[in-house]
Design a protein around this motif. Structure first.
Motif: not given
Lengths: 116, 109
Positions: B33-50
């Motif tokens: 899985y890939w996630y993105r995190q902006d400063p001071g924020k939580s994690l946002e899901s980007l991709f699921v690779l199965l």
């Protein structure tokens, strides 16, 4: 996709005290996860919480320090006990469900904890 | 012990340029899985690779998975400032996610 909320969003605590963090999901989920993210670091899994059973803790984390409750399928709490400055971190809950990008863990907004 | 390493740890790039972030992991897993995190924020899901050979694309980001090489890549095409964030990969092992070290990306105008 589900909405995940955490309370409090941030707190400043004195050493030796305890803080309970709440995580609420707007749909029923089997497993909930608690992570710690120390400043500038990656995420470390603290424990996995299944409803109706004891939480499963990862190496380096113990129940006496991080007791977890999971009273139902939409709610969990993590307590950080007898805090020290080293506990200053972001604490995140997550749930695994099928959302916008597929089936994966989705995260709450986090609780930013500063221990003085 | 499963290890998940990303490189580079820090990446500063000009707008309009292309670059690739690498995620290597040390044990067998078919899910990444890939996630993105902006400063001071939580994690946002980007991709699921199965599965091996999986490729997903959204906007200027494309992720791929090679389970035989235990390698995933996140390719950035024609970077823009809005992509500045920290990117994490995570490997799924028995329902536990092990997160990579993170790549802090800064896109310069």
């Amino acid at each position: 996709s589900a909405v995940i909320s955490q309370k409090p969003s941030r707190d400043i605590c004195q050493r030796g005290t305890s803080l309970t963090i709440q995580c609420q999901v707007d749909s029923q989920v089997t497993m909930m996860f608690w992570y710690r993210q120390q400043p500038g670091q990656s995420l470390t899994l603290i424990a996995t919480a299944n409803q109706g059973s004891e939480a499963t803790y990862e190496s380096g984390f113990v129940i006496d320090k991080f007791p977890i409750s999971r009273p139902n399928l939409t709610f969990s709490t993590l307590t950080v006990s007898n805090m020290s400055p080293e506990d200053s971190s972001i604490y995140l809950c997550s749930v695994e469900l099928h959302g916008r990008v597929g089936e994966t863990q989705y995260f709450g907004p986090g609780t930013r904890l500063l221990v003085l | 012990e499963l290890k998940v390493e990303q490189n580079p740890l820090f990446l500063s790039m000009q707008e309009g340029k292309n670059y690739t972030i690498y995620c290597n992991y040390s044990t067998t897993s078919d899910r990444l899985y890939w996630y993105r995190q902006d400063p001071g924020k939580s994690l946002e899901s980007l991709f699921v690779l199965l599965s091996n050979g999986a490729v997903k694309q959204e906007g200027r980001l494309m992720a791929s998975l090679d389970t035989k090489a235990r390698l995933s890549t996140l390719h950035i095409t024609a970077a823009v400032h809005d992509l500045s964030a920290t990117y994490f990969c995570a490997v799924d092992t028995s329902y536990k996610y092990i997160f990579g070290t993170g790549t802090r990306l800064k896109v310069l105008a």
